[in-house]
Design a protein around this motif. Structure first.
Motif, mmCIF file in Angstrom:
data_model
loop_
_atom_site.group_PDB
_atom_site.id
_atom_site.type_symbol
_atom_site.label_atom_id
_atom_site.label_comp_id
_atom_site.label_asym_id
_atom_site.label_seq_id
_atom_site.Cartn_x
_atom_site.Cartn_y
_atom_site.Cartn_z
ATOM 1 N N ASP A 134 0.815 -1.219 0.000
ATOM 2 C CA ASP A 134 0.000 0.000 0.000
ATOM 3 C C ASP A 134 0.849 1.270 0.000
ATOM 4 O O ASP A 134 0.327 2.370 -0.171
ATOM 5 C CB ASP A 134 -0.914 0.018 1.236
ATOM 6 C CG ASP A 134 -1.897 -1.145 1.235
ATOM 7 O OD1 ASP A 134 -2.345 -1.516 0.133
ATOM 8 O OD2 ASP A 134 -2.191 -1.671 2.327
ATOM 9 N N ALA A 135 2.158 1.132 0.208
ATOM 10 C CA ALA A 135 3.033 2.307 0.298
ATOM 11 C C ALA A 135 3.203 2.959 -1.066
ATOM 12 O O ALA A 135 3.417 2.283 -2.067
ATOM 13 C CB ALA A 135 4.389 1.900 0.858
ATOM 14 N N GLU A 136 3.104 4.273 -1.108
ATOM 15 C CA GLU A 136 3.256 5.020 -2.354
ATOM 16 C C GLU A 136 4.447 5.974 -2.244
ATOM 17 O O GLU A 136 4.963 6.218 -1.154
ATOM 18 C CB GLU A 136 1.976 5.799 -2.674
ATOM 19 C CG GLU A 136 0.766 4.903 -2.938
ATOM 20 C CD GLU A 136 -0.453 5.702 -3.354
ATOM 21 O OE1 GLU A 136 -0.368 6.954 -3.375
ATOM 22 O OE2 GLU A 136 -1.486 5.081 -3.651
ATOM 23 N N LEU A 137 4.849 6.521 -3.389
ATOM 24 C CA LEU A 137 5.963 7.476 -3.418
ATOM 25 C C LEU A 137 5.380 8.878 -3.509
ATOM 26 O O LEU A 137 5.005 9.351 -4.581
ATOM 27 C CB LEU A 137 6.877 7.187 -4.613
ATOM 28 C CG LEU A 137 8.112 8.078 -4.772
ATOM 29 C CD1 LEU A 137 8.921 8.114 -3.482
ATOM 30 C CD2 LEU A 137 8.981 7.576 -5.917
ATOM 31 N N THR A 138 5.274 9.531 -2.353
ATOM 32 C CA THR A 138 4.706 10.882 -2.295
ATOM 33 C C THR A 138 5.796 11.892 -2.626
ATOM 34 O O THR A 138 6.877 11.872 -2.026
ATOM 35 C CB THR A 138 4.126 11.174 -0.893
ATOM 36 O OG1 THR A 138 3.170 10.166 -0.558
ATOM 37 C CG2 THR A 138 3.466 12.538 -0.867
ATOM 38 N N LEU A 139 5.494 12.790 -3.558
ATOM 39 C CA LEU A 139 6.493 13.763 -4.008
ATOM 40 C C LEU A 139 6.440 15.021 -3.158
ATOM 41 O O LEU A 139 5.433 15.730 -3.122
ATOM 42 C CB LEU A 139 6.246 14.098 -5.483
ATOM 43 C CG LEU A 139 7.379 14.833 -6.213
ATOM 44 C CD1 LEU A 139 8.663 14.021 -6.168
ATOM 45 C CD2 LEU A 139 6.984 15.115 -7.654
ATOM 46 N N THR A 140 7.528 15.290 -2.423
ATOM 47 C CA THR A 140 7.687 16.521 -1.643
ATOM 48 C C THR A 140 9.038 17.126 -2.020
ATOM 49 O O THR A 140 9.794 16.544 -2.805
ATOM 50 C CB THR A 140 7.654 16.220 -0.134
ATOM 51 O OG1 THR A 140 8.798 15.381 0.191
ATOM 52 C CG2 THR A 140 6.386 15.478 0.251
ATOM 53 N N TRP A 141 9.340 18.292 -1.448
ATOM 54 C CA TRP A 141 10.653 18.886 -1.713
ATOM 55 C C TRP A 141 11.773 17.969 -1.239
ATOM 56 O O TRP A 141 12.807 17.841 -1.889
ATOM 57 C CB TRP A 141 10.766 20.250 -1.024
ATOM 58 C CG TRP A 141 10.028 21.341 -1.739
ATOM 59 C CD1 TRP A 141 8.866 21.950 -1.341
ATOM 60 C CD2 TRP A 141 10.385 21.938 -2.988
ATOM 61 N NE1 TRP A 141 8.481 22.881 -2.269
ATOM 62 C CE2 TRP A 141 9.401 22.904 -3.290
ATOM 63 C CE3 TRP A 141 11.452 21.750 -3.878
ATOM 64 C CZ2 TRP A 141 9.443 23.674 -4.446
ATOM 65 C CZ3 TRP A 141 11.486 22.525 -5.029
ATOM 66 C CH2 TRP A 141 10.506 23.467 -5.302
ATOM 67 N N LEU A 142 11.548 17.306 -0.105
ATOM 68 C CA LEU A 142 12.581 16.418 0.440
ATOM 69 C C LEU A 142 12.764 15.184 -0.442
ATOM 70 O O LEU A 142 13.899 14.836 -0.804
ATOM 71 C CB LEU A 142 12.196 15.996 1.860
ATOM 72 C CG LEU A 142 13.205 15.095 2.589
ATOM 73 C CD1 LEU A 142 14.555 15.802 2.720
ATOM 74 C CD2 LEU A 142 12.660 14.705 3.967
ATOM 75 N N THR A 143 11.654 14.521 -0.785
ATOM 76 C CA THR A 143 11.770 13.323 -1.624
ATOM 77 C C THR A 143 12.243 13.681 -3.024
ATOM 78 O O THR A 143 12.986 12.921 -3.654
ATOM 79 C CB THR A 143 10.432 12.574 -1.707
ATOM 80 O OG1 THR A 143 9.411 13.459 -2.204
ATOM 81 C CG2 THR A 143 10.021 12.029 -0.356
ATOM 82 N N GLY A 144 11.821 14.861 -3.510
ATOM 83 C CA GLY A 144 12.265 15.304 -4.836
ATOM 84 C C GLY A 144 13.774 15.485 -4.886
ATOM 85 O O GLY A 144 14.434 15.047 -5.841
ATOM 86 N N THR A 145 14.318 16.114 -3.827
ATOM 87 C CA THR A 145 15.771 16.283 -3.743
ATOM 88 C C THR A 145 16.467 14.928 -3.649
ATOM 89 O O THR A 145 17.504 14.690 -4.283
ATOM 90 C CB THR A 145 16.139 17.139 -2.520
ATOM 91 O OG1 THR A 145 15.459 18.395 -2.601
ATOM 92 C CG2 THR A 145 17.638 17.373 -2.446
#
Length: 265
Positions: A134-145
């Motif tokens: 169920d885990a997804e890859l949520t795009l934030t500034w931290l994950t984007g970097t």
């Protein structure tokens, strides 16, 4: 100007070998979210006596259709993070250029042993961290970097060692970003397409691609990639991790043998 590598003789053995290599590579590509180059390159060298440059260039060309079919197969189940994959691809293209420049300056054996060490850590981690479906890859500034850094490092390793991005990206997305194994695999395959396409264009210009072999391997791989992706959805995450660990162990052994070869010679 680079002298084109000699081509293998066109006969029934050539065709059957290419088709067999493609079938195996496609299944593993769909199952693990890798390009299949770790299978294609050594088999082309072993079965058809390709030199390393020609095998690598041909493998990269075959990965383009293989990864495309894999992405479609995973996208049907909603297991592709589209924007993160494009971020990874853009950073990997830049990293590959850096890796290619460092290739002549850094000792290959140090790099190979370092990569083997990295794979050992990943293999152990796969038994300790089991991703949730169920885990997804949520795009934030931290994950984007983080994705930019991951893509850049992946590109450097590709340029230095000729390894496919999936070997690095899939475990990194699961272990560092908490992504489900299916999304990690689908995203990895999408990331490979622009990277492989860019590298293929450059290799064709240098005469480092056997176009007939690439077509045969690629077409054969496309027939089993969807099967591999389907099998991946049937496996529970822990079993999928165990199988992926076995695959990474195979790659680590290959890399260690390459590192030991110069000492023996």
């Amino acid at each position: 100007m680079t002298t084109p590598a000699p081509r293998a003789e066109r006969n029934a053995r050539f065709i059957l070998s290419c088709l067999g290599v493609g079938l195996a590579a496609g299944l593993l590509s769909g199952l693990f979210g890798v390009g299949g180059g770790t299978v294609i390159v050594p088999l082309l060298v072993l079965l058809l006596h390709f030199d390393q440059r020609l095998a690598a260039g041909t493998s990269l060309a075959a990965i383009v259709p293989t990864a495309t079919v894999g992405v479609i197969s995973y996208a049907v189940n909603g297991s592709v993070a589209w924007i993160p994959a494009l971020i990874l691809a853009a950073a990997a293209v830049v990293g590959a250029q850096v890796g290619a420049r460092l290739l002549a300056r850094l000792p290959q054996n140090v790099l190979r042993w370092g990569f083997v060490g990295f794979l050992v850590v990943v293999i152990v981690s796969l038994f300790l961290v089991v991703p949730s479906r169920d885990a997804e890859l949520t795009l934030t500034w931290l994950t984007g970097t983080g994705l930019v850094v991951l893509g850049f490092i992946t590109g450097i390793l590709a340029g230095l060692l000729g390894v496919g991005g999936g070997v690095v990206v899939v475990p990194a997305l699961m272990l560092l970003f908490g992504t489900s194994d299916l999304i990690a695999k689908g995203t990895s395959l999408l990331m490979m397409i622009p990277t492989a396409l860019s590298g293929t264009i450059a290799n064709v210009r240098r005469g480092n691609v056997d176009l007939l072999a690439a077509a045969l391997v690629g077409v054969a791989a496309c027939t089993t990639t969807a099967l591999g992706a389907w099998i991946a959805t049937l496996l529970d995450p822990f079993t999928a991790n165990v199988l992926f660990a076995v695959f990474l162990t195979f790659i680590a052994v290959q890399m260690a043998l390459r590192a030991l070869r110069p000492r023996r010679s």
